[in-house]
Scaffold this motif. Structure first.
Motif, mmCIF file in Angstrom:
data_model
loop_
_atom_site.group_PDB
_atom_site.id
_atom_site.type_symbol
_atom_site.label_atom_id
_atom_site.label_comp_id
_atom_site.label_asym_id
_atom_site.label_seq_id
_atom_site.Cartn_x
_atom_site.Cartn_y
_atom_site.Cartn_z
ATOM 1 N N LEU A 18 47.921 27.904 -27.740
ATOM 2 C CA LEU A 18 47.732 27.442 -26.366
ATOM 3 C C LEU A 18 48.079 28.534 -25.363
ATOM 4 C CD1 LEU A 18 48.924 23.728 -26.533
ATOM 5 C CD2 LEU A 18 46.610 24.665 -26.778
ATOM 6 N N SER A 19 49.068 29.347 -25.665
ATOM 7 C CA SER A 19 49.410 30.470 -24.775
ATOM 8 C C SER A 19 48.245 31.449 -24.704
ATOM 9 C CB SER A 19 50.673 31.183 -25.263
ATOM 10 O OG SER A 19 51.797 30.353 -25.099
ATOM 11 N N ALA A 20 47.640 31.740 -25.833
ATOM 12 C CA ALA A 20 46.510 32.674 -25.870
ATOM 13 C C ALA A 20 45.286 32.106 -25.150
ATOM 14 C CB ALA A 20 46.161 33.010 -27.318
ATOM 15 N N ALA A 21 45.047 30.818 -25.295
ATOM 16 C CA ALA A 21 43.849 30.209 -24.731
ATOM 17 C C ALA A 21 43.950 29.932 -23.236
ATOM 18 C CB ALA A 21 43.525 28.906 -25.469
ATOM 19 N N PHE A 22 45.160 29.620 -22.744
ATOM 20 C CA PHE A 22 45.280 29.118 -21.377
ATOM 21 C C PHE A 22 46.242 29.892 -20.473
ATOM 22 C CE2 PHE A 22 44.122 25.528 -24.123
ATOM 23 C CZ PHE A 22 42.880 25.236 -23.572
ATOM 24 N N ALA A 23 46.976 30.860 -20.988
ATOM 25 C CA ALA A 23 47.956 31.614 -20.199
ATOM 26 C C ALA A 23 48.749 30.674 -19.288
ATOM 27 C CB ALA A 23 47.269 32.705 -19.388
ATOM 28 N N PRO A 24 49.444 29.699 -19.857
ATOM 29 C CA PRO A 24 50.107 28.686 -19.036
ATOM 30 C C PRO A 24 51.329 29.212 -18.286
ATOM 31 C CG PRO A 24 50.683 28.375 -21.333
ATOM 32 C CD PRO A 24 49.650 29.470 -21.290
ATOM 33 N N SER A 25 51.593 28.604 -17.148
ATOM 34 C CA SER A 25 52.824 28.894 -16.415
ATOM 35 C C SER A 25 53.962 28.045 -16.968
ATOM 36 C CB SER A 25 52.643 28.626 -14.922
ATOM 37 O OG SER A 25 52.255 27.280 -14.692
ATOM 38 N N GLU A 26 53.614 26.984 -17.651
ATOM 39 C CA GLU A 26 54.601 26.133 -18.329
ATOM 40 C C GLU A 26 53.978 25.598 -19.613
ATOM 41 O OE1 GLU A 26 56.590 21.739 -17.856
ATOM 42 O OE2 GLU A 26 56.112 22.821 -16.013
ATOM 43 N N ILE A 54 51.437 21.118 -20.673
ATOM 44 C CA ILE A 54 50.924 22.448 -20.366
ATOM 45 C C ILE A 54 50.427 22.481 -18.926
ATOM 46 C CG2 ILE A 54 48.718 21.862 -21.458
ATOM 47 C CD1 ILE A 54 48.418 24.874 -22.162
ATOM 48 N N VAL A 55 50.877 23.485 -18.199
ATOM 49 C CA VAL A 55 50.442 23.713 -16.825
ATOM 50 C C VAL A 55 49.736 25.066 -16.804
ATOM 51 C CG1 VAL A 55 51.163 23.958 -14.414
ATOM 52 C CG2 VAL A 55 52.451 22.436 -15.953
ATOM 53 N N SER A 56 48.463 25.059 -16.385
ATOM 54 C CA SER A 56 47.681 26.297 -16.426
ATOM 55 C C SER A 56 46.648 26.333 -15.305
ATOM 56 C CB SER A 56 46.961 26.404 -17.765
ATOM 57 O OG SER A 56 46.078 27.506 -17.756
ATOM 58 N N PRO A 57 46.470 27.510 -14.707
ATOM 59 C CA PRO A 57 45.392 27.669 -13.733
ATOM 60 C C PRO A 57 44.011 27.412 -14.359
ATOM 61 C CG PRO A 57 46.873 29.570 -13.658
ATOM 62 C CD PRO A 57 47.282 28.729 -14.830
ATOM 63 N N GLU A 60 42.366 24.085 -13.322
ATOM 64 C CA GLU A 60 41.987 23.779 -11.943
ATOM 65 C C GLU A 60 40.528 23.357 -11.871
ATOM 66 O OE1 GLU A 60 43.071 26.936 -9.277
ATOM 67 O OE2 GLU A 60 45.182 26.793 -9.844
ATOM 68 N N GLY A 61 40.290 22.243 -11.186
ATOM 69 C CA GLY A 61 38.935 21.739 -10.999
ATOM 70 C C GLY A 61 38.356 20.980 -12.176
ATOM 71 N N LEU A 62 39.114 20.844 -13.253
ATOM 72 C CA LEU A 62 38.636 20.126 -14.439
ATOM 73 C C LEU A 62 39.194 18.712 -14.470
ATOM 74 C CD1 LEU A 62 39.108 22.842 -17.213
ATOM 75 C CD2 LEU A 62 37.039 22.324 -15.902
ATOM 76 N N SER A 63 38.419 17.789 -15.003
ATOM 77 C CA SER A 63 38.907 16.418 -15.180
ATOM 78 C C SER A 63 39.961 16.400 -16.282
ATOM 79 C CB SER A 63 37.756 15.491 -15.568
ATOM 80 O OG SER A 63 37.313 15.785 -16.896
ATOM 81 N N ARG A 64 40.736 15.340 -16.321
ATOM 82 C CA ARG A 64 41.749 15.183 -17.365
ATOM 83 C C ARG A 64 41.092 15.228 -18.742
ATOM 84 N NH1 ARG A 64 44.887 10.221 -19.562
ATOM 85 N NH2 ARG A 64 42.871 9.327 -19.143
ATOM 86 N N MET A 65 39.950 14.578 -18.883
ATOM 87 C CA MET A 65 39.266 14.567 -20.186
ATOM 88 C C MET A 65 38.816 15.960 -20.599
ATOM 89 S SD MET A 65 37.091 11.042 -20.388
ATOM 90 C CE MET A 65 36.319 11.567 -21.889
ATOM 91 N N GLU A 66 38.276 16.729 -19.650
ATOM 92 C CA GLU A 66 37.820 18.081 -19.980
ATOM 93 C C GLU A 66 38.997 18.973 -20.350
ATOM 94 O OE1 GLU A 66 35.530 21.197 -21.023
ATOM 95 O OE2 GLU A 66 34.920 19.122 -20.732
ATOM 96 N N LEU A 91 48.070 19.867 -16.835
ATOM 97 C CA LEU A 91 48.138 19.956 -15.381
ATOM 98 C C LEU A 91 47.717 21.329 -14.885
ATOM 99 C CD1 LEU A 91 51.693 18.372 -15.027
ATOM 100 C CD2 LEU A 91 49.510 17.203 -14.618
ATOM 101 N N ALA A 92 47.176 21.358 -13.681
ATOM 102 C CA ALA A 92 46.941 22.620 -12.972
ATOM 103 C C ALA A 92 48.187 22.862 -12.116
ATOM 104 C CB ALA A 92 45.702 22.516 -12.104
ATOM 105 N N PRO A 93 48.462 24.110 -11.747
ATOM 106 C CA PRO A 93 49.605 24.380 -10.881
ATOM 107 C C PRO A 93 49.527 23.538 -9.608
ATOM 108 C CG PRO A 93 48.718 26.418 -11.728
ATOM 109 C CD PRO A 93 47.744 25.334 -12.116
ATOM 110 N N GLY A 94 50.675 23.045 -9.169
ATOM 111 C CA GLY A 94 50.736 22.207 -7.982
ATOM 112 C C GLY A 94 50.592 20.724 -8.260
ATOM 113 N N GLU A 95 50.193 20.360 -9.472
ATOM 114 C CA GLU A 95 50.050 18.948 -9.844
ATOM 115 C C GLU A 95 51.343 18.394 -10.444
ATOM 116 O OE1 GLU A 95 45.307 18.825 -10.791
ATOM 117 O OE2 GLU A 95 46.710 18.842 -12.461
ATOM 118 N N GLU A 96 52.301 19.259 -10.612
ATOM 119 C CA GLU A 96 53.545 18.860 -11.256
ATOM 120 C C GLU A 96 54.217 17.873 -10.372
ATOM 121 O OE1 GLU A 96 54.800 23.106 -12.590
ATOM 122 O OE2 GLU A 96 53.264 23.016 -11.062
#
Length: 96
Positions: A18-26, A54-57, A60-66, A91-96
């Motif tokens: 998941l770190s490799a795929a999404f570069a998460p902030s959390e 997982i929180v990742s940029p 952003e702009g994607l539905s929960r399902m996507e 989550l996207a950043p700011g949705e926390e």
């Protein structure tokens, strides 16, 4: 060598992929297998049921399902063989 590569635990494998795929902030990965002992999919030794936050940029702009589809795609091999259940908070950043 185990099927997750280099003897890593499934928790470590999930974190790495998941770190490799999404570069998460959390990223929090919890092995909840002990709470599911005696239920379907539980195996001796655990590492079958997980909770992921997982929180990742990248979300952003994607539905929960996507978002969840993309996480499942990143873990496709593990979902086929080792992971029985995966509870996701994506989550996207700011949705926390």
């Amino acid at each position: 060598m185990c099927e997750t590569g280099l003897g890593m635990s499934m928790t470590d494998t999930i974190r790495r992929k998941l770190s490799a795929a999404f570069a998460p902030s959390e990223l929090t990965v919890a092995d909840d297998s002990a709470r599911h002992e005696g239920h379907a999919g539980h195996r001796h030794g655990g590492e079958t049921h997980f909770s992921v936050r997982i929180v990742s940029p990248a979300f952003e702009g994607l539905s929960r399902m996507e978002r969840q589809r993309r996480v499942y795609a990143a873990l496709a091999d593990e979902m086929k063989s080792r992971i029985h259940a995966l509870a996701l908070t994506t989550l996207a950043p700011g949705e926390e």
